[in-house]
Scaffold this motif. Structure first.
Motif, PDB file in Angstrom:
ATOM      1  N   SER A 155      -2.777  -9.806  -6.262  1.00 31.15           N
ATOM      2  CA  SER A 155      -1.912  -9.467  -5.130  1.00 31.15           C
ATOM      3  C   SER A 155      -2.699  -8.790  -4.014  1.00 31.15           C
ATOM      4  CB  SER A 155      -0.779  -8.554  -5.602  1.00 31.15           C
ATOM      5  OG  SER A 155       0.037  -8.168  -4.526  1.00 31.15           O
ATOM      6  N   ILE A 203      -2.941 -10.702  -0.542  1.00 32.10           N
ATOM      7  CA  ILE A 203      -2.223 -10.079   0.577  1.00 32.10           C
ATOM      8  C   ILE A 203      -3.194  -9.692   1.684  1.00 32.10           C
ATOM      9  CG2 ILE A 203      -0.944  -8.017   1.277  1.00 32.10           C
ATOM     10  CD1 ILE A 203       0.792 -10.080  -0.071  1.00 32.10           C
ATOM     11  N   THR A 263      -2.231 -11.746   5.272  1.00 32.71           N
ATOM     12  CA  THR A 263      -1.522 -10.988   6.311  1.00 32.71           C
ATOM     13  C   THR A 263      -2.260 -11.016   7.650  1.00 32.71           C
ATOM     14  OG1 THR A 263      -2.582  -8.977   5.424  1.00 32.71           O
ATOM     15  CG2 THR A 263      -0.311  -9.413   4.747  1.00 32.71           C
ATOM     16  N   HIS A 289       0.672  -2.192   1.335  1.00 28.04           N
ATOM     17  CA  HIS A 289       0.950  -2.883   0.068  1.00 28.04           C
ATOM     18  C   HIS A 289       0.343  -2.134  -1.111  1.00 28.04           C
ATOM     19  CE1 HIS A 289       2.059  -6.226  -2.478  1.00 28.04           C
ATOM     20  NE2 HIS A 289       0.805  -6.361  -2.893  1.00 28.04           N
ATOM     21  N   TYR A 330       2.394 -14.530   3.329  1.00 28.27           N
ATOM     22  CA  TYR A 330       2.211 -13.370   2.450  1.00 28.27           C
ATOM     23  C   TYR A 330       3.420 -13.101   1.568  1.00 28.27           C
ATOM     24  CZ  TYR A 330       4.565 -11.778   6.667  1.00 28.27           C
ATOM     25  OH  TYR A 330       5.417 -11.689   7.743  1.00 28.27           O
ATOM     26  N   ARG A 371       4.153  -9.783  -0.685  1.00 27.73           N
ATOM     27  CA  ARG A 371       4.290  -8.523   0.034  1.00 27.73           C
ATOM     28  C   ARG A 371       5.760  -8.112   0.075  1.00 27.73           C
ATOM     29  NH1 ARG A 371       5.246  -7.026   5.517  1.00 27.73           N
ATOM     30  NH2 ARG A 371       4.083  -5.181   6.199  1.00 27.73           N
TER      31      ARG A 371
END
Length: 454
Positions: free
Chosen positions: A51, A55, A59, A76, A304, A385
């Motif tokens: 993750s 992310i 992003t 995050h 995301y 996210r």
């Protein structure tokens, strides 16, 4: 003899993952904090790492808007750290305390009703509500609390009250899911489906479930038919504003086979997300372009969140996509193994309900990314996210670990009648000789009595 007794470690603690580290120091401290099934913990940590990497890469559009390279990933990361705190808190609470989820369900229903009036609109949907400056998504709270309530009611089911409890379960499921469906149809369908599967696992009579399934299929067919005949002017604003979105998604998905080759490869406003998701997947190949090298992250509006699995395949390849898929399958399989070993029905259903919610939501997100089903807006658990969704996802992990620790502990206690009372109190915290457990037992009996009386 006393010295030997002092160094012996309880076998029950060894099996449940609560054994102290023989090396002491940092290892011993970590083993005391991160208790429970090590496979579930391992999957959680791997998903967190994936993750953070994805992310940070996906992003790019947010970074461009905010002109802050580290802002989105730090946000995050803070939610993931908070999620670890949620897991540590929940997995140290005996499963009996989660019978009180029914009260959280009542609070979430109130929030769901208030959301259309005082909620915040994001991407044309009013799914968030701000309380003292903190934005939360009530539907996520309703999901976990309804699942926990259904698990509790199933655990109290017997020959004398099964009819009454069945009506309560179906009534709660329909009531909550209808409120959620007004603005988030996919979440409502997911929640109802998971609770329905949990009822099937919980030995609810098959003829009752078949009757509900028949009525549900009839309502679904009628709903799809109505979507085709509702005039477009009715969906411009008001209570039917989301109907236009549902119509477009079903129509775009259904006319795939009717397209010519030229129209299939033409990117329009209607197929924009799906087309760029397909491009991302084709770019990935077998081993991917390596993290940070995605090109479609700059074109996919929800790279995301809803379509992060497409970005994972683009950067990690088909191999990476299959690996992520297997992680959710491991959660499901491991939860089944934990459920088989628990001696109480309530933790058994909590484990299965939590695992079903995580895995089915993940499968739906992946199916959308590869265009097997219409766009739903479901995030990929723990990887996408999100604030509320990340914390609630961690709560599911906490429920699984709590049920594993204390459900397994009960089994060990029954198998070993000579188990030290001190160890029993460690697994069931009490400052007054077990009084909190008795209070929770009384609470469960009271809730069950009130439900049957109504």
């Amino acid at each position: 003899m006393d010295d030997n007794n002092n160094v012996n470690v309880d076998p029950a603690l060894q099996d449940s993952g609560d054994s102290p580290s023989p090396f002491g120091g940092i290892g011993g401290s970590l083993s005391r904090i991160f208790k429970g099934d090590k496979v579930i913990w391992s999957v959680f940590i791997i998903l967190c790492v994936i993750s953070l990497v994805e992310i940070f890469s996906a992003t790019s559009t947010i970074v461009y808007r905010q002109q802050n390279q580290w802002g989105p990933i730090l946000r995050h990361a803070m939610f993931l750290i908070g999620g670890v705190g949620v897991i540590i808190l929940i997995h140290n609470i005996p499963y009996k305390y989660f019978s009180s989820l029914i009260f959280i369900l009542l609070a979430s229903i109130i929030l769901l009703i208030l959301t259309p009036f005082i909620g915040t609109t994001v991407n044309g949907a009013e799914r968030w509500i701000s309380i003292f400056g903190i934005t939360i998504q009530p539907s996520e709270i309703a999901k976990i609390s309804l699942m926990g309530t259904i698990a509790f009611l199933l655990s109290k089911q017997n020959e004398t009250n099964e009819g009454t409890l069945f009506k309560w379960m179906i009534g709660l499921m329909i009531g909550v899911c209808v409120i959620i469906a007004l603005d988030n149809l996919s979440t409502a369908v997911l929640l109802f489906g998971v609770c329905f599967l949990l009822m099937f696992i919980g030995n609810v009579k098959l003829w009752r479930l078949l009757k509900v399934a028949g009525i549900g299929i009839a309502i679904l067919l009628l709903f799809v038919l109505l979507l085709k005949v509702i005039p477009a002017d009715w969906t411009q604003s008001g209570a039917l504003s989301r109907v236009g979105t549902w119509q477009n998604r079903i129509e775009n998905f259904g006319k795939h086979s009717e397209q010519t080759e030229e129209s299939y490869f033409t990117i329009t406003d209607e197929n924009y997300q799906v087309a760029h998701a397909k491009i991302a997947i084709s770019n990935g190949g077998v081993f991917g372009k390596f993290p940070g090298n995605s090109t479609e992250r700059d074109f996919l509006p929800q790279a995301y969140s809803d379509f992060i699995f497409a970005i994972i395949i683009e950067e990690l390849g088909i191999v990476g996509g299959i690996f992520v898929l297997l992680l959710y399958i491991v959660i499901l399989i491991r939860a089944g193994m934990i459920a088989r070993k628990t001696t109480k029905l309530f933790p058994k259903y909590l484990v299965l309900g939590s695992a079903l919610m995580l895995s089915i939501q993940a499968f739906i997100n992946m199916a959308v990314a590869v265009h097997l089903i219409p766009v739903t807006g479901q995030p990929l658990p723990l990887i996408s996210r999100g604030g509320t969704s990340t914390l609630i996802t961690c709560a599911y992990f906490g429920l699984i670990l709590s049920a594993d620790r204390f459900g397994m502990g009960r089994k060990k206690e029954e198998d070993d009648p000579l188990r030290d009372k001190k160890d029993d109190n460690d697994d069931h915290p009490s400052s007054n000789g077990g009084a909190p457990d008795k209070a929770i037992d009384h609470l469960e009996d009271k809730v069950e009595f009130e439900i049957i009386k109504v």
